[in-house]
Design an enzyme around this catalytic site. Structure first.
Site, PDB file in Angstrom:
ATOM      1  N   GLU A 114      -8.301  -4.157   5.725  1.00  0.00           N
ATOM      2  CA  GLU A 114      -8.177  -3.925   4.285  1.00  0.00           C
ATOM      3  C   GLU A 114      -7.087  -4.795   3.664  1.00  0.00           C
ATOM      4  O   GLU A 114      -7.217  -5.244   2.534  1.00  0.00           O
ATOM      5  CB  GLU A 114      -7.915  -2.432   4.022  1.00  0.00           C
ATOM      6  CG  GLU A 114      -9.156  -1.601   4.329  1.00  0.00           C
ATOM      7  CD  GLU A 114      -8.892  -0.107   4.369  1.00  0.00           C
ATOM      8  OE1 GLU A 114      -8.433   0.380   5.419  1.00  0.00           O
ATOM      9  OE2 GLU A 114      -9.154   0.576   3.371  1.00  0.00           O
TER      10      GLU A 114
ATOM     11  N   ARG B 229      -2.871  -2.042  -3.342  1.00  0.00           N
ATOM     12  CA  ARG B 229      -3.989  -1.117  -3.190  1.00  0.00           C
ATOM     13  C   ARG B 229      -3.825  -0.003  -4.227  1.00  0.00           C
ATOM     14  O   ARG B 229      -2.791   0.661  -4.261  1.00  0.00           O
ATOM     15  CB  ARG B 229      -3.981  -0.518  -1.797  1.00  0.00           C
ATOM     16  CG  ARG B 229      -5.007   0.570  -1.659  1.00  0.00           C
ATOM     17  CD  ARG B 229      -4.977   1.169  -0.281  1.00  0.00           C
ATOM     18  NE  ARG B 229      -6.004   2.183  -0.174  1.00  0.00           N
ATOM     19  CZ  ARG B 229      -5.805   3.418   0.288  1.00  0.00           C
ATOM     20  NH1 ARG B 229      -4.612   3.781   0.691  1.00  0.00           N
ATOM     21  NH2 ARG B 229      -6.787   4.263   0.354  1.00  0.00           N
TER      22      ARG B 229
ATOM     23  N   LYS C 190       3.352   0.816   3.074  1.00  0.00           N
ATOM     24  CA  LYS C 190       2.958  -0.119   4.135  1.00  0.00           C
ATOM     25  C   LYS C 190       2.879  -1.488   3.489  1.00  0.00           C
ATOM     26  O   LYS C 190       2.434  -1.597   2.344  1.00  0.00           O
ATOM     27  CB  LYS C 190       1.591   0.265   4.702  1.00  0.00           C
ATOM     28  CG  LYS C 190       1.605   1.564   5.464  1.00  0.00           C
ATOM     29  CD  LYS C 190       0.319   1.732   6.254  1.00  0.00           C
ATOM     30  CE  LYS C 190       0.236   3.140   6.788  1.00  0.00           C
ATOM     31  NZ  LYS C 190      -0.921   3.873   6.290  1.00  0.00           N
TER      32      LYS C 190
ATOM     33  N   ARG D 262      -9.667  16.938   6.429  1.00  0.00           N
ATOM     34  CA  ARG D 262     -10.484  17.296   5.255  1.00  0.00           C
ATOM     35  C   ARG D 262     -11.860  17.783   5.693  1.00  0.00           C
ATOM     36  O   ARG D 262     -12.438  17.244   6.641  1.00  0.00           O
ATOM     37  CB  ARG D 262     -10.655  16.076   4.342  1.00  0.00           C
ATOM     38  CG  ARG D 262      -9.411  15.723   3.585  1.00  0.00           C
ATOM     39  CD  ARG D 262      -9.573  14.429   2.804  1.00  0.00           C
ATOM     40  NE  ARG D 262      -8.648  13.418   3.275  1.00  0.00           N
ATOM     41  CZ  ARG D 262      -8.758  12.114   3.047  1.00  0.00           C
ATOM     42  NH1 ARG D 262      -9.768  11.640   2.337  1.00  0.00           N
ATOM     43  NH2 ARG D 262      -7.867  11.269   3.525  1.00  0.00           N
TER      44      ARG D 262
ATOM     45  N   GLY E  74     -14.546   4.783  14.535  1.00  0.00           N
ATOM     46  CA  GLY E  74     -15.757   3.955  14.616  1.00  0.00           C
ATOM     47  C   GLY E  74     -15.585   2.758  15.533  1.00  0.00           C
ATOM     48  O   GLY E  74     -16.503   2.387  16.269  1.00  0.00           O
TER      49      GLY E  74
ATOM     50  N   HIS F  30     -12.658   3.823  -0.042  1.00  0.00           N
ATOM     51  CA  HIS F  30     -12.729   2.875   1.086  1.00  0.00           C
ATOM     52  C   HIS F  30     -13.452   1.580   0.687  1.00  0.00           C
ATOM     53  O   HIS F  30     -13.963   0.860   1.539  1.00  0.00           O
ATOM     54  CB  HIS F  30     -13.466   3.477   2.307  1.00  0.00           C
ATOM     55  CG  HIS F  30     -12.726   4.589   2.982  1.00  0.00           C
ATOM     56  ND1 HIS F  30     -13.336   5.735   3.431  1.00  0.00           N
ATOM     57  CD2 HIS F  30     -11.423   4.732   3.303  1.00  0.00           C
ATOM     58  CE1 HIS F  30     -12.461   6.542   3.987  1.00  0.00           C
ATOM     59  NE2 HIS F  30     -11.272   5.956   3.913  1.00  0.00           N
TER      60      HIS F  30
ATOM     61  N   GLY G 174     -10.639   3.588  12.816  1.00  0.00           N
ATOM     62  CA  GLY G 174     -10.108   3.884  14.158  1.00  0.00           C
ATOM     63  C   GLY G 174     -11.120   4.545  15.075  1.00  0.00           C
ATOM     64  O   GLY G 174     -11.294   4.146  16.231  1.00  0.00           O
TER      65      GLY G 174
ATOM     66  N   ASN H   3       0.868  -1.179   0.000  1.00  0.00           N
ATOM     67  CA  ASN H   3       0.000   0.000   0.000  1.00  0.00           C
ATOM     68  C   ASN H   3       0.905   1.230   0.000  1.00  0.00           C
ATOM     69  O   ASN H   3       1.530   1.541   1.018  1.00  0.00           O
ATOM     70  CB  ASN H   3      -0.877  -0.052   1.265  1.00  0.00           C
ATOM     71  CG  ASN H   3      -1.812   1.131   1.372  1.00  0.00           C
ATOM     72  OD1 ASN H   3      -1.761   2.057   0.558  1.00  0.00           O
ATOM     73  ND2 ASN H   3      -2.651   1.114   2.389  1.00  0.00           N
TER      74      ASN H   3
END
Ligand code: AMP
Length: 399
Positions: free
Chosen positions: A383, A90, A16, A240, A331, A179, A329, A9
């Site tokens: 993910e 990804r 990552k 954002r 949620g 997402h 994180g 990713n």
């Protein structure tokens, strides 16, 4: 036959990675290279419960991936290239061209390149990651998994902006959503938890992380989502703004003389929780709110209210709702946000159980009251596993 998948990713200046079993999700090693191209990058490689961290100069993505492979050589586990089923990538923006993951070839590289104008921050890094991995793993199938793919099932009336036809036809202006990998994973897991066939399950899924979005999912397929052409629209995020009046751009330009780049930058990097409270980390906002800080209280309220509006909107879009699902994180970990976001929705049949909501757990779980007509679930997303799972499926399907 191996189920081992290396998932990559790449962000604008980070890599990552995770080596895992695509069938079971069990990880053998995970790591990251942060601040690629700067004076000193941080390489973290985690294996067998040990974190190996070092600072070194990492010039570019190729250097970053070579550094990661070097960490595998030194700290294990060995990556035998014959023992990798796939490398899963990804890729942020697949436009309206990809509804499924695909095996990477030269044609795909050209297509992702064509999509750069739609994701100028993300797709160039993803593209470079694909090219580098093709060079370093020439004999291993490479699979691109697109963040936008899951939302390609949205109906036309949900993805169409009310703008002139030429914008839509020539410039591909429409809602795409992001997402998607997380939504695919979480929707399937939520249906399992509800003990319902996924085809007969309607969900509002709230992916609340540093980036945040909501999705309406009918029968395992996205029917609407809050991010749009770009990942700026929708919920309040770390830095954002989410939804705002599009005329604000022109207003700022006229009032302050700002260029479009300056306005974009402010809306992507200096807005959201950071703009409202001076902190982009939700934990900090929550702690300051608990201590009575006014700006943090407003930031929390704006964030929670925006989530609640989307729950209502997507309930209406779906008509019938089986569960509201929290992930990401914020949620997964913030009981106080879940309670605030769903406050006052009992008339819609959405009732939290305070004790379940506040209990700490890393498992997928119910947090609704027993009599709640609509379940409320917390489902940790994964993910990397979803990318590995989809990569394996593509590779097996091609064999
Ligand atoms: P993610 O992008 O999914 O890793 O989510 C990052 C966000 O989750 C950050 O804003 C964190 O502050 C937030 N977060 C992580 N742990 C907690 C927690 N225990 N309580 C509240 N927010 C948290």
């Amino acid at each position: 036959m191996t189920d081992r998948v290396l998932v990559l990713n790449l962000g604008s200046s980070s890599l990552k990675y995770r080596l895992l079993d695509g069938a079971t999700g069990v990880a053998e090693a995970t790591g990251s290279v942060e601040r690629i191209g700067e004076d000193s990058a941080t390489l973290m490689h985690s294996v067998g419960g040990h974190d190996h961290t070092e600072e070194r100069h990492v010039t570019d993505f190729e250097d970053a991936l070579r550094s990661a492979l070097d960490a595998f050589d030194r700290h294990g586990p060995a990556i035998d290239r014959d023992d990798l089923a796939a490398v899963g990538h990804r890729v942020v923006h697949g436009g309206d061209l990809f509804a499924e993951p695909v095996v990477v070839d030269d044609h795909l590289l050209d297509t992702v390149e064509d999509l750069v104008p739609l994701a100028p921050l993300h797709n160039p890094a993803n593209l470079e990651g694909l090219r580098v991995a093709l060079r370093l793993f020439p004999d291993v199938p490479q699979v691109a998994v697109f963040d936008t793919a899951f939302h390609q099932t949205m109906p036309e009336h949900a993805y169409t902006y009310a703008v002139p036809v030429a914008w839509r036809e020539k410039h591909r202006i429409r809602r795409y959503g992001f997402h998607g990998t997380s939504y695919a994973f979480v929707s399937r897991r939520a249906a399992e938890l509800l003990d319902r066939p996924v085809e007969d399950t309607n969900l509002v899924v709230l992916h609340l992380g540093n980036g945040a979005s909501a999705a309406a999912v009918r029968g395992g397929r996205s029917v609407d989502t809050s991010m749009g052409l770009t990942p700026l629209e929708g919920l309040v995020m770390g830095t954002r703004s989410g939804d705002l009046d599009p005329a604000i751009h022109g207003h700022l330009h006229r009032e302050l003389g700002w260029s479009l780049e300056e306005i974009d930058r402010a809306l992507y990097r200096e807005s959201g929780l950071l703009g409202l409270a001076g902190a982009n980390d939700f934990r900090e906002v929550t702690q300051r709110r608990a201590a009575g800080d006014e700006a943090a209280t407003l930031a929390f309220d704006v964030y929670a209210y925006r989530v609640r509006k989307y729950v209502g909107a997507y309930y209406a879009a779906l008509g019938e709702l089986h569960a509201v699902v929290f992930t990401g994180g914020v949620g997964q970990h913030s009981a106080v946000l879940r309670a605030a976001a769903l406050d006052g929705l009992s008339r819609l049949g959405i009732v939290l159980d305070a004790e379940r909501n506040e209990a700490r757990s890393s498992d997928a779980r119910f947090v609704s009251a027993d009599g709640s007509a609509v379940a409320v679930l917390v489902v940790p997303t994964d993910e990397e596993w979803e990318i590995a799972r989809q990569a394996l499926e593509v590779v097996r399907g091609a064999q």
